[in-house]
Scaffold this motif. Structure first.
Motif, PDB file in Angstrom:
ATOM      1  N   ALA A 166       0.829  -1.205   0.000  1.00  0.00           N
ATOM      2  CA  ALA A 166       0.000   0.000   0.000  1.00  0.00           C
ATOM      3  C   ALA A 166       0.863   1.255   0.000  1.00  0.00           C
ATOM      4  N   VAL A 167       1.928   1.255   0.806  1.00  0.00           N
ATOM      5  CA  VAL A 167       2.761   2.448   0.897  1.00  0.00           C
ATOM      6  C   VAL A 167       3.582   2.627  -0.374  1.00  0.00           C
ATOM      7  N   LEU A 168       4.055   1.507  -0.907  1.00  0.00           N
ATOM      8  CA  LEU A 168       4.862   1.582  -2.116  1.00  0.00           C
ATOM      9  C   LEU A 168       3.999   1.868  -3.341  1.00  0.00           C
ATOM     10  N   GLY A 169       2.937   1.107  -3.483  1.00  0.00           N
ATOM     11  CA  GLY A 169       2.203   1.121  -4.747  1.00  0.00           C
ATOM     12  C   GLY A 169       1.005   2.040  -4.773  1.00  0.00           C
ATOM     13  N   GLY A 170       0.512   2.498  -3.593  1.00  0.00           N
ATOM     14  CA  GLY A 170      -0.687   3.314  -3.599  1.00  0.00           C
ATOM     15  C   GLY A 170      -1.821   2.564  -4.273  1.00  0.00           C
ATOM     16  N   MET A 171      -2.724   3.313  -4.908  1.00  0.00           N
ATOM     17  CA  MET A 171      -3.877   2.698  -5.552  1.00  0.00           C
ATOM     18  C   MET A 171      -3.454   1.755  -6.667  1.00  0.00           C
ATOM     19  N   LYS A 172      -2.381   2.095  -7.368  1.00  0.00           N
ATOM     20  CA  LYS A 172      -1.965   1.248  -8.483  1.00  0.00           C
ATOM     21  C   LYS A 172      -1.519  -0.123  -7.978  1.00  0.00           C
ATOM     22  N   THR A 397      -9.060  -5.859   1.641  1.00  0.00           N
ATOM     23  CA  THR A 397      -9.953  -4.820   2.150  1.00  0.00           C
ATOM     24  C   THR A 397      -9.185  -3.830   3.014  1.00  0.00           C
ATOM     25  N   ALA A 398      -8.288  -4.353   3.843  1.00  0.00           N
ATOM     26  CA  ALA A 398      -7.504  -3.468   4.698  1.00  0.00           C
ATOM     27  C   ALA A 398      -6.734  -2.454   3.860  1.00  0.00           C
ATOM     28  N   ALA A 399      -6.126  -2.929   2.761  1.00  0.00           N
ATOM     29  CA  ALA A 399      -5.332  -2.025   1.919  1.00  0.00           C
ATOM     30  C   ALA A 399      -6.197  -0.922   1.322  1.00  0.00           C
ATOM     31  N   GLY A 400      -7.385  -1.302   0.827  1.00  0.00           N
ATOM     32  CA  GLY A 400      -8.280  -0.307   0.239  1.00  0.00           C
ATOM     33  C   GLY A 400      -8.683   0.756   1.256  1.00  0.00           C
ATOM     34  N   LEU A 401      -8.942   0.314   2.480  1.00  0.00           N
ATOM     35  CA  LEU A 401      -9.363   1.245   3.521  1.00  0.00           C
ATOM     36  C   LEU A 401      -8.231   2.171   3.925  1.00  0.00           C
ATOM     37  N   LEU A 402      -7.015   1.602   4.010  1.00  0.00           N
ATOM     38  CA  LEU A 402      -5.874   2.420   4.403  1.00  0.00           C
ATOM     39  C   LEU A 402      -5.627   3.506   3.368  1.00  0.00           C
ATOM     40  N   SER A 406      -5.306   7.495   3.945  1.00  0.00           N
ATOM     41  CA  SER A 406      -4.136   8.275   3.552  1.00  0.00           C
ATOM     42  C   SER A 406      -4.507   9.392   2.584  1.00  0.00           C
ATOM     43  N   THR A 407      -5.441   9.158   1.653  1.00  0.00           N
ATOM     44  CA  THR A 407      -5.837  10.240   0.751  1.00  0.00           C
ATOM     45  C   THR A 407      -6.632  11.294   1.509  1.00  0.00           C
ATOM     46  N   ALA A 408      -7.430  10.852   2.499  1.00  0.00           N
ATOM     47  CA  ALA A 408      -8.202  11.828   3.268  1.00  0.00           C
ATOM     48  C   ALA A 408      -7.261  12.810   3.946  1.00  0.00           C
ATOM     49  N   VAL A 409      -6.122  12.311   4.440  1.00  0.00           N
ATOM     50  CA  VAL A 409      -5.172  13.189   5.117  1.00  0.00           C
ATOM     51  C   VAL A 409      -4.371  14.020   4.115  1.00  0.00           C
ATOM     52  N   SER A 410      -3.706  13.336   3.160  1.00  0.00           N
ATOM     53  CA  SER A 410      -2.774  14.065   2.304  1.00  0.00           C
ATOM     54  C   SER A 410      -3.497  14.940   1.289  1.00  0.00           C
ATOM     55  N   HIS A 411      -4.612  14.449   0.738  1.00  0.00           N
ATOM     56  CA  HIS A 411      -5.296  15.214  -0.298  1.00  0.00           C
ATOM     57  C   HIS A 411      -6.353  16.155   0.284  1.00  0.00           C
ATOM     58  N   ASP A 412      -7.295  15.600   1.053  1.00  0.00           N
ATOM     59  CA  ASP A 412      -8.423  16.411   1.501  1.00  0.00           C
ATOM     60  C   ASP A 412      -8.031  17.405   2.585  1.00  0.00           C
ATOM     61  N   LEU A 413      -7.200  16.949   3.542  1.00  0.00           N
ATOM     62  CA  LEU A 413      -6.846  17.859   4.630  1.00  0.00           C
ATOM     63  C   LEU A 413      -5.708  18.793   4.242  1.00  0.00           C
ATOM     64  N   ALA A 430       3.473  12.880   1.877  1.00  0.00           N
ATOM     65  CA  ALA A 430       2.443  12.944   2.924  1.00  0.00           C
ATOM     66  C   ALA A 430       1.511  11.743   2.816  1.00  0.00           C
ATOM     67  N   ALA A 431       1.150  11.378   1.580  1.00  0.00           N
ATOM     68  CA  ALA A 431       0.253  10.237   1.378  1.00  0.00           C
ATOM     69  C   ALA A 431       0.889   8.960   1.909  1.00  0.00           C
ATOM     70  N   ARG A 432       2.205   8.779   1.610  1.00  0.00           N
ATOM     71  CA  ARG A 432       2.880   7.550   2.053  1.00  0.00           C
ATOM     72  C   ARG A 432       3.022   7.525   3.566  1.00  0.00           C
ATOM     73  N   VAL A 433       3.366   8.694   4.148  1.00  0.00           N
ATOM     74  CA  VAL A 433       3.532   8.730   5.605  1.00  0.00           C
ATOM     75  C   VAL A 433       2.201   8.442   6.288  1.00  0.00           C
ATOM     76  N   SER A 434       1.105   9.054   5.780  1.00  0.00           N
ATOM     77  CA  SER A 434      -0.171   8.811   6.457  1.00  0.00           C
ATOM     78  C   SER A 434      -0.633   7.369   6.256  1.00  0.00           C
ATOM     79  N   ALA A 435      -0.304   6.771   5.095  1.00  0.00           N
ATOM     80  CA  ALA A 435      -0.630   5.352   4.911  1.00  0.00           C
ATOM     81  C   ALA A 435       0.129   4.511   5.933  1.00  0.00           C
ATOM     82  N   ALA A 436       1.399   4.861   6.145  1.00  0.00           N
ATOM     83  CA  ALA A 436       2.217   4.109   7.100  1.00  0.00           C
ATOM     84  C   ALA A 436       1.665   4.235   8.518  1.00  0.00           C
ATOM     85  N   VAL A 437       1.301   5.473   8.908  1.00  0.00           N
ATOM     86  CA  VAL A 437       0.737   5.677  10.241  1.00  0.00           C
ATOM     87  C   VAL A 437      -0.559   4.896  10.379  1.00  0.00           C
ATOM     88  N   ALA A 438      -1.383   4.943   9.326  1.00  0.00           N
ATOM     89  CA  ALA A 438      -2.668   4.236   9.375  1.00  0.00           C
ATOM     90  C   ALA A 438      -2.461   2.732   9.546  1.00  0.00           C
TER      91      ALA A 438
END
Lengths: 573, 97
Positions: A166-172, A397-402, A406-413, A430-438
């Protein structure tokens, strides 16, 4: 080879596959990280959506719940599939045309309001974390039972894998891993079901088998099960016990909740065109239906096998799986009458003389799918396959939710809120860091699950139904709906639903019986009422406040026609 | 395929046709799930799916409704793609690579 060796082998093999895919498909831009560059083929997206959607709950718990609830379990089958019709017809094509990255994006832009965006972000994060906790618990159960590894270590391994792709590949990365996970999970689900169907009814197709006749006795399986239930004092399997209005409300809340879940909606942003968004919802439902039509068959086979194996049998002669599950605490036998025989009976059970019989066996519903192949004495590799499938369902499912978190934090906030000047590179970090924290928070919740996970899942659905669904629908189908209406609607919907659930689940759980419910609607179904409240309030408030500005009305007209989707996301970029 | 003369090709008419399709499809969606699977399930359970042990209402709730849902989405896709072409609002090759 033993079950354990097979399980280590199959789980290791699938994990290696997921890691390989993650390396092959890592994300290089925010567009790839958030929406896979909008280049995913509709069939692949359908599979990924199916894997994203079908969680540990669908794979591990659902058939078990149905096997205990009988007809009442239909709420999950219809609720969790019917929502896709709403999604395909009312949401997916328009949201794809709108072309944003996230659900709060749409809410914020359509209702020209940061406040609305923030409410949406908070809902998205809450819903996603609720879900993730459940997934991680599923991972823990599989690891501890099949690999006899400590739950904590199991969760840490699961976290490591999700973290990696998830952190490496994101949605892709997530999308292509989910395609693989779908193949693993559907294979793992249907193979044992086919075995069981062959054994019990002689019909290789489980969907037909559970309506067929039992091979040994020649009577219809469902008739036999109803008979067993009657003898043991349970309600008829095909009849159920919940009231019609409650079944109606729960089904509605689950359907609408499904259509309002951010990690499902976000998947329709990843396809190239509006046309693809429509068809990919169709493919998603085909792939989901593969599991959801088999689940009720598995439920019937499991119930029959369970009753045949344990009911009125000597405790000393129970097979090996029984004691292994006893070790995990998920099966418990208490010999109340001291006869050494298992009396597994329902509330209406009486002896020939008319005195009530006390039930002596408690079985956690979550174990039925996992225990089923063992109860039916299927080959070891099939049992191992189920473990690998359960992990695939939970991890996908966990990956999709994470990703939603991460997008809610890095993109929306950050990008759309606090730091609009952030660079593409900064946003990606920011997206990768928030995914990692999540991932870490999710892992913590998996190791120390709050006692109320099951309750909170009902909460997540109710909240999605009462918050997102009405404002998104109205945002598309009503040009008149304005900022004031949307915010008032979301808030009243959420507060009403939350208050009802919190009262009956946390404040006063002893009052949680049908007599005290409004109109006989349980907390699981109250999201349907919350949704209606949201609709009414939103429309009424909009009548008495100024209409949305012209550019927003034009935006609505634009998202209603498919042409021009290629450049659509520029509006929000 | 030339459209009939003076046919209304306005965005308003496009949206009206879209809403009509939605109304029809969602009516079926409601009937198979909330209708046959819930409200009338008990009445339908007096009958069986021919040749099987399924009570009819139970079958709709646990099997039939799901099959109809899948069909509904694909019918919608066909109807809308046709409508898009008719009103010339379909996506040609824009937006693809």
């Amino acid at each position: 080879m033993t079950v354990k060796v097979w399980t280590f082998g199959l789980v290791g093999l699938t994990f290696a596959l997921y890691i390989g895919i993650a390396i092959w498909s890592r994300a290089r831009s925010t567009a790839e990280f958030y929406v896979a560059g909008k280049g995913v083929h509709p069939v692949a997206n359908g599979m990924a959506t199916a894997a994203d959607w079908m969680s540990a709950a669908s794979f591990i718990s659902m058939a078990g719940i149905i096997s205990f609830l009988g007809y009442d379990g239909s709420v999950y089958l219809m609720g969790w599939t019917g929502g896709y019709v709403l999604l395909a017809l009312l949401l997916a094509p328009y949201l794809r045309k709108f072309g944003a990255f996230t659900v709060p994006d749409f809410v914020g832009d359509r209702y020209y309001s940061q406040a609305a965006r923030v409410v949406a972000v908070v809902c998205a994060i809450f819903i996603s974390f609720t879900y993730v906790a459940g997934q991680m618990r599923g991972v823990g159960i599989v690891f501890s039972r099949f690999l006899e590894i400590d739950i904590t270590l199991g969760v840490v391994i699961g976290m490591g894998i999700v973290f990696f792709y998830a952190v490496l590949g994101g949605m892709k990365g997530i999308t292509y891993t989910q395609v693989a996970q779908f193949c693993v999970l559907i294979f793992a689900y249907t193979v044992p079901a086919i075995f069981l169907s062959m054994l019990i009814t002689g019909n290789p197709i489980p969907q037909l088998g559970f309506g067929g006749a039992e091979q040994e006795t020649g009577t219809y399986l469902l008739d036999r099960l109803n008979g067993l239930h009657q003898d043991l004092g349970f309600a008829a399997y095909t009849g159920g016990t919940k009231s019609t209005i409650d079944i109606f409300a729960i089904t509605a809340a689950l359907m609408v909740g499904t259509a309002g879940l951010p990690h499902v909606i976000i998947r329709f942003y990843t396809v190239p065109k509006v046309r693809d968004a429509r068809i990919s919802a169709g493919w998603a439902l085909v792939f989901i239906a593969l599991l959801y039509t088999v689940a009720p068959a598995v439920a019937v086979f499991a119930r029959t096998n369970l009753l045949n194996t344990v009911s009125n049998q000597p405790y000393a002669e129970m097979p090996e799986w029984f004691s292994k599950w006893e070790d995990t605490g998920l099966i418990a036998f208490e010999d109340h009458n001291g006869d050494g025989t298992i009396q597994y009976v329902g509330p209406a059970a009486v002896t020939a003389a008319g005195t009530p019989i006390q039930n002596e066996l408690t079985i956690d519903r979550d174990i039925m799918v996992l225990a089923n192949p063992e109860i039916a004495r299927l080959p070891n590799w099939v049992i191992a396959l189920v473990a690998a499938g359960g992990l695939a369902a939970a991890l996908s499912t966990a990956a999709g939710l994470l990703l939603v978190v991460s997008t809610a934090v890095s993109h929306d906030l950050l990008k759309r809120g606090l730091r609009p000047d952030i660079t593409e590179r900064g946003e990606l970090i920011a997206a990768r860091v928030s995914a990692a924290v999540a991932v870490v928070v999710a892992g913590y919740l998996g190791i120390n699950p709050p006692g109320f996970v099951a309750e909170v899942v009902a909460f997540a659905f109710g909240l999605a139904a009462a918050s997102f669904f009405p404002v998104i629908i109205l945002g598309i189908f009503s040009k008149r709906l304005n900022r004031e209406g949307a915010i008032a609607g979301m808030l009243t919907g959420i507060i009403f639903t939350a208050a009802y659930i919190i009262y009956f689940k946390f404040v006063n759980p002893t009052a949680n019986v049908a007599d005290n419910w409004w109109f006989g609607i349980s907390p699981e179904g109250i999201g349907a009422v919350g949704m209606a409240v949201n609709f009414v309030v939103a429309l009424t408030v909009s009548r008495f406040t100024p209409p949305p500005p012209d550019h927003v009305q034009e935006l609505v007209e634009r998202i209603r026609v498919p042409r021009g989707s290629g450049e659509a996301h520029e509006i929000s970029a | 395929m030339t459209p009939p003369k003076q046919a209304d090709r306005s965005p308003i008419e496009y949206w009206r046709r879209n809403l009509r399709y939605l109304g029809m499809l969602l009516a079926v969606w409601f009937l198979v799930s909330y209708g046959a699977g819930i409200l009338f399930a008990d009445a339908l359970n007096q009958f069986r799916v021919p040749g099987t042990g399924f009570p009819l209402g139970f079958w709709f709730a646990q099997q039939g409704a799901i099959y109809v849902f899948v069909v509904l989405i694909f019918v919608y896709v066909v109807l809308m793609n046709r409508l898009d072409r008719e009103f010339e609002v379909d996506e040609q090759d824009e937006g693809s690579e």
